[in-house]
Scaffold this active site. Structure first.
Site, PDB file in Angstrom:
ATOM      1  N   SER A 109       0.835  -1.205   0.000  1.00 31.10           N
ATOM      2  CA  SER A 109       0.000   0.000   0.000  1.00 31.10           C
ATOM      3  C   SER A 109       0.867   1.252   0.000  1.00 31.10           C
ATOM      4  CB  SER A 109      -0.880  -0.002   1.254  1.00 31.10           C
ATOM      5  OG  SER A 109      -1.465   1.265   1.437  1.00 31.10           O
ATOM      6  N   TYR A 132      -2.757   5.685  -4.154  1.00 29.99           N
ATOM      7  CA  TYR A 132      -3.880   6.618  -4.010  1.00 29.99           C
ATOM      8  C   TYR A 132      -3.411   7.920  -4.644  1.00 29.99           C
ATOM      9  CZ  TYR A 132      -6.159   3.765  -0.365  1.00 29.99           C
ATOM     10  OH  TYR A 132      -6.794   2.776   0.333  1.00 29.99           O
ATOM     11  N   LYS A 256      -8.245  -0.631  -9.299  1.00 22.11           N
ATOM     12  CA  LYS A 256      -8.815  -1.354  -8.141  1.00 22.11           C
ATOM     13  C   LYS A 256      -9.942  -0.527  -7.519  1.00 22.11           C
ATOM     14  CE  LYS A 256      -7.535  -3.169  -3.593  1.00 22.11           C
ATOM     15  NZ  LYS A 256      -8.161  -2.254  -2.635  1.00 22.11           N
ATOM     16  N   HIS A 280     -13.713  -2.161  -1.524  1.00 26.42           N
ATOM     17  CA  HIS A 280     -12.767  -1.806  -0.462  1.00 26.42           C
ATOM     18  C   HIS A 280     -13.069  -2.596   0.819  1.00 26.42           C
ATOM     19  CE1 HIS A 280      -9.580   1.361  -0.226  1.00 26.42           C
ATOM     20  NE2 HIS A 280      -9.609   1.061   1.052  1.00 26.42           N
TER      21      HIS A 280
HETATM   22  C1  LIG Z   1      -7.220  -2.542   7.324  1.00 27.07           C
HETATM   23  C2  LIG Z   1      -7.402  -2.311   5.865  1.00 27.07           C
HETATM   24  C3  LIG Z   1      -6.608  -1.394   5.217  1.00 27.07           C
HETATM   25  C4  LIG Z   1      -6.746  -1.214   3.830  1.00 27.07           C
HETATM   26  N1  LIG Z   1      -5.909  -0.355   3.188  1.00 27.07           N
HETATM   27  C5  LIG Z   1      -5.960  -0.258   1.836  1.00 27.07           C
HETATM   28  C6  LIG Z   1      -5.014   0.537   1.136  1.00 27.07           C
HETATM   29  O1  LIG Z   1      -4.125   1.132   1.714  1.00 27.07           O
HETATM   30  N2  LIG Z   1      -5.121   0.588  -0.221  1.00 27.07           N
HETATM   31  C7  LIG Z   1      -6.108  -0.077  -0.908  1.00 27.07           C
HETATM   32  O2  LIG Z   1      -6.168   0.001  -2.135  1.00 27.07           O
HETATM   33  N3  LIG Z   1      -6.994  -0.844  -0.253  1.00 27.07           N
HETATM   34  C8  LIG Z   1      -6.946  -0.963   1.086  1.00 27.07           C
HETATM   35  N4  LIG Z   1      -7.828  -1.771   1.733  1.00 27.07           N
HETATM   36  C9  LIG Z   1      -8.774  -2.585   0.950  1.00 27.07           C
HETATM   37  C10 LIG Z   1      -8.129  -3.930   0.601  1.00 27.07           C
HETATM   38  O3  LIG Z   1      -7.089  -3.767  -0.328  1.00 27.07           O
HETATM   39  C11 LIG Z   1      -9.137  -4.923   0.006  1.00 27.07           C
HETATM   40  O4  LIG Z   1      -9.829  -4.294  -1.041  1.00 27.07           O
HETATM   41  C12 LIG Z   1     -10.137  -5.454   1.028  1.00 27.07           C
HETATM   42  O5  LIG Z   1      -9.517  -5.638   2.269  1.00 27.07           O
HETATM   43  C13 LIG Z   1     -10.700  -6.784   0.558  1.00 27.07           C
HETATM   44  O6  LIG Z   1     -11.658  -7.257   1.428  1.00 27.07           O
HETATM   45  P1  LIG Z   1     -11.387  -8.360   2.555  1.00 27.07           P
HETATM   46  O7  LIG Z   1     -10.716  -7.639   3.681  1.00 27.07           O
HETATM   47  O8  LIG Z   1     -12.759  -8.809   2.909  1.00 27.07           O
HETATM   48  O9  LIG Z   1     -10.530  -9.450   1.965  1.00 27.07           O
HETATM   49  C14 LIG Z   1      -7.725  -1.950   3.111  1.00 27.07           C
HETATM   50  C15 LIG Z   1      -8.528  -2.859   3.795  1.00 27.07           C
HETATM   51  C16 LIG Z   1      -8.375  -3.058   5.146  1.00 27.07           C
HETATM   52  C17 LIG Z   1      -9.224  -4.090   5.829  1.00 27.07           C
END
Ligand SMILES: Cc1cc2nc3c(=O)[nH]c(=O)nc-3n(C[C@H](O)[C@H](O)[C@H](O)COP(=O)(O)O)c2cc1C
Length: 400
Positions: A109, A132, A256, A280
């Protein structure tokens, strides 16, 4: 739980809850508003039923795959998660090492704690980089250049965070409060977790956003993070910026955070090399549908033009199988690797990945298929859960 061997995502979640300060556990675990989409992401997977098929030769099971020019041991990658260096000491490095050991990609990330240089120094396989869009395009260019020079070939550009979602758990835990009450609440939660304080709080430093040119003082202060995100993230991003990004990035550009057919088609028209169907993890707009529910329509519309990946609610190898059956080329997992990392570091993430792999293999064998390309909608019961949707009926007709 402490005296048992953890098996799968749910066990790691239990262990992570015991180890992390509450505000951090809830930051990972929680979703937006009433968490309806968060729940739907997993429940809609549960509602799908598989077809048990017998007397097929499944001696040779092959889960290996290719994505963006690289081989994978199975069609799965670790999703980018912000601040993973707070889940465990130098968390992004530990997770990247686990991913490498298991032959799957790790996505770093842009709001990770460990900089891309640190991942690069610790591993031999290139990681994916997630972006981002910041208001300062010069800073974006510098970040991309650095990632590219350090071997990242695949860029995930996240588009579902025009503004940050409403996260009620963060408010309850004092994360949105800069005042004394919020500070006391957070300090109290930290004091409950001496193991975390030692491992991450003391030995896991520095706690900075390693990839960003300007950093908020303390990523553990989610209130400050939130303010910073609001200031720095650019809510004015449009499709023109994808075209701009396409010109900046010589590698694979993956969009994404697409959930609707029209957006998926537009992403391809703007030059995307791949799409991650994502809400997300239910953290942004509550009440949007689950990703698995949207998958058949988007897969049908894209018709294999670019790889289609899905994330949100994937918790088991059977879920991976279901996503492939409905048209995804691969999946990303988010929270499961965060929980495993918080619970047991690199060892935990490796064990989780191995269990997902084994579950996928068993699902394939018991559905009577030996290769990923033989997994299709014909292996889902037509009456089950979301397969009643018209579009899936259509897909079932064109399945092998
Ligand atoms: C704690 C946390 C932090 C996240 N941070 C980012 C991030 O920095 N960039 C991003 O594109 N998605 C982020 N996401 C989304 C994840 O990349 C992903 O889309 C999502 O966790 C998928 O769902 P799942 O947790 O049910 O597997 C984050 C999700 C969580 C749970």
């Amino acid at each position: 739980m402490a005296l048992q061997i953890p098996v799968g995502s749910a066990d790691y979640r239990t262990l992570a809850r015991q180890r992390l300060p509450r505000f951090l556990f809830d930051y990972i675990d929680g979703g937006a508003n009433d968490e309806l989409t968060l729940a739907a992401n997993t429940l809609d997977f549960h509602s799908l039923r598989l077809c048990q098929r017998v007397l097929h030769d499944v001696t040779q099971l092959d889960t290996s795959s290719q994505l963006f020019g690289r081989p994978l041991s199975m069609p799965l990658a670790l999703a980018p998660l912000g601040m993973a260096g707070l889940y465990r000491r130098r968390g992004e490095v530990q997770a990247a090492l686990a991913a490498e050991a298991c032959g799957v990609p790790f996505a770093l990330s842009s709001v990770g704690i460990c900089p891309v240089q640190e991942i690069h120094a610790a591993t031999t396989s290139p990681c994916w980089f997630q972006l981002y869009m910041l208001r300062d395009r010069g800073a974006v260019q510098a970040m991309l250049q650095q990632a590219w020079q350090l071997g990242c070939e695949t860029l995930l550009f996240t588009v579902d965070l025009a503004v940050a979602g409403v996260r009620r758990r963060d408010t309850r835990n004092g994360m949105q409060a800069a005042d004394r009450r919020g500070q006391l609440l957070r300090a109290w939660q930290l004091l409950q977790r001496p193991g975390w304080l030692l491992d991450v709080g003391l030995q896991g430093r520095p706690h900075r956003f390693g990839n960003l040119p300007q950093q908020v003082a303390d990523p553990a202060n989610l209130q400050a993070v939130r303010t910073w995100l609001d200031e720095q993230f650019d809510p004015g991003v449009t499709w023109q910026d994808i075209e701009w990004l396409r010109r900046q990035w010589p590698g694979q550009l993956v969009i994404k955070g697409v959930l609707e057919v029209d957006d998926a088609l537009q992403a391809v028209a703007c030059g995307a090399d791949g799409i991650v169907l994502s809400n997300h993890g239910g953290r942004q707009l509550d009440s949007v549908p689950s990703t698995i529910r949207q998958l058949p329509a988007v897969a049908t519309a894209l018709n294999g033009r670019v790889p289609l990946l899905l994330d949100g609610g994937v918790r088991s190898g059977i879920d991976v199988f279901k996503a492939l059956a409905l048209g995804a080329q691969a999946v990303l997992i988010g929270r499961p690797w965060a929980w495993a990392l918080a619970a047991e570091g690199q060892r935990g993430v490796e064990a989780l990945l191995r269990s997902l792999h084994e579950e996928l293999r068993v699902a394939m064998a018991l559905c009577g298929v030996s290769a990923l390309q033989d997994i299709g909608p014909h292996l889902l019961q037509p009456q089950s859960g979301i397969t009643q949707l018209k579009v899936v009926e259509q897909l079932l007709k064109i399945g092998p």
